[in-house]
Design an enzyme around this catalytic site. Sequence first.
Site, PDB file in Angstrom:
ATOM      1  N   ARG A 123       0.831  -1.198   0.000  1.00  0.00           N
ATOM      2  CA  ARG A 123       0.000   0.000   0.000  1.00  0.00           C
ATOM      3  C   ARG A 123       0.867   1.249   0.000  1.00  0.00           C
ATOM      4  NH1 ARG A 123      -4.178   1.940   4.811  1.00  0.00           N
ATOM      5  NH2 ARG A 123      -5.403   3.377   3.560  1.00  0.00           N
ATOM      6  N   ASP A 183     -20.267   5.408   1.242  1.00  0.00           N
ATOM      7  CA  ASP A 183     -20.431   4.406   2.307  1.00  0.00           C
ATOM      8  C   ASP A 183     -21.742   4.648   3.055  1.00  0.00           C
ATOM      9  OD1 ASP A 183     -17.241   3.336   2.863  1.00  0.00           O
ATOM     10  OD2 ASP A 183     -17.531   5.286   1.935  1.00  0.00           O
ATOM     11  N   ARG A 186     -24.670   3.494   1.035  1.00  0.00           N
ATOM     12  CA  ARG A 186     -24.813   2.035   1.146  1.00  0.00           C
ATOM     13  C   ARG A 186     -25.440   1.657   2.488  1.00  0.00           C
ATOM     14  NH1 ARG A 186     -18.751   1.602  -1.241  1.00  0.00           N
ATOM     15  NH2 ARG A 186     -19.265   1.214  -3.433  1.00  0.00           N
ATOM     16  N   HIS A 210     -12.435   6.183   4.733  1.00  0.00           N
ATOM     17  CA  HIS A 210     -13.152   5.487   3.661  1.00  0.00           C
ATOM     18  C   HIS A 210     -12.425   4.160   3.444  1.00  0.00           C
ATOM     19  CE1 HIS A 210     -15.178   4.511  -0.026  1.00  0.00           C
ATOM     20  NE2 HIS A 210     -14.065   4.588  -0.735  1.00  0.00           N
TER      21      HIS A 210
END
Length: 350
Positions: A123, A183, A186, A210
Site C-alpha cells: 500500500r 459508504d 450504502r 473510507h
Amino acid sequence: MAMKKDPSGTSLAGLDIAGAFFAPIQQSAPASPPKPHIKISIIGTGNVGMAIAQTLLTQDLADELALVDALPDKLRGEMLDLQHAAAFLPRTKIVASTDYSVTAMSDLCIVTAGARQIPGESRLNLLHRNVALFKKIIPSLVESSPDAILMIVSNPVDILTYVAWKLSGFPSNRVIGSGTNLDSSRFRFLIADHLDVNAQDVQAYIIGEHGDSSVALWSSISVGGVPILSFLERRQIAYEKETLVNIHKEVVNCAYEVIQLKGYTSWAVGYSVANLAWSILRDQRRIHPVSVLATGFHEIDCGEVFLSLPAQLGRSGVMTVINVPISDEEAEQLRSSAKTIMELQEQLGV
C-alpha cells in the site's frame, strides 16, 4: 429579557443554536463570488470519471465540462461519445485535452486519476506512485483555476485529499475528499432494505476512514425523523448488537463484492460525487459525510489528517462540521483510524 428574532419573525431564546450545532473549520476562506457560467473539470476518464461525467450532464449542473486524461485517443473518444448525446441532454459545452489549460477558470475540479495497484505491491509503494502523480496534477489545476474547489475521489481518498491540500496551498475548506458519502448511502440502503422503506427517508452516517476502519454512527440512524435505537429502547424491543455489526460489515464489503462481480465500481460513486457537486455549486448547505481536515474534532490530535465527518457544503466548499454526538467507543475508533493514516502520511514526505 431581550429576545432574538429569526428571519421569519419567530421569537427565539437568546441562544446561538447554529453556533452550538455547527463547528467552524480551520483555515477557512470565503466563497468565490457566484458566476453565471459554471465549469466543472474531471481529471481521469476511467470508469469512475466517466460515470461522474455522465451523471453531472443529466443533472444540468454545469455550463461547461472539461475532461483531462493522459491517453489522448480514449479521451477524444469519450468526449465525442458524450457530445453525440447533445440532443438528449441539457446544453453543456464538453471539451477535452491532455493539457491542463483546458481546465482554466473551473469552479470545481474533480480528481479521479490514480495509479492501479500492481499484484503484490504494498500500500505504501502505491501511495508513493499516487503522490508522484498528484505532484503533476494538483499544481497544474491550481495554476489554471486558482479559485476552484478541489474534490478528490482517487483512493486512498483520505490520504490523497491531504496530499492535494498540501500541494495546492488552498485553505482547507476548498479541498474535499468524497470520503464516506457513498459508504453512508450504502448504509442507508441496507437499513432501508432491512425495514422495507425508501432509502431517502433513512438518515444514517458512516464516518472516519473510507475503508475497513470506517465508523458507523448507530445513534445517528433515524427513519422518518424517528431515532431507531432510542425508539426500540423506549418500546423495550430487543435487538442484537451483532445485527448492527453485520450491517456495517456489509457496508465495508459492498465495494469488494461489486469489484469482484463486474471488475470495478462506477455508477454509485458517479451519483455520490454528482450529489456533492450539486450541494457545493448550488450552495445547498446540505450535510454530507466527506473527508475534511479533522484535526481538533472529537479530540483528534495526532496531526493534520483528513477523515470523513458530517460537513455542511456550500459555495465556499466545507462551511462547517456538524457537532454530531458520538459514543466513547466510536470516538476511540475514529482516533485510532486517524493515527493509522498519520503513520502512512509521515512516510510520504509531502
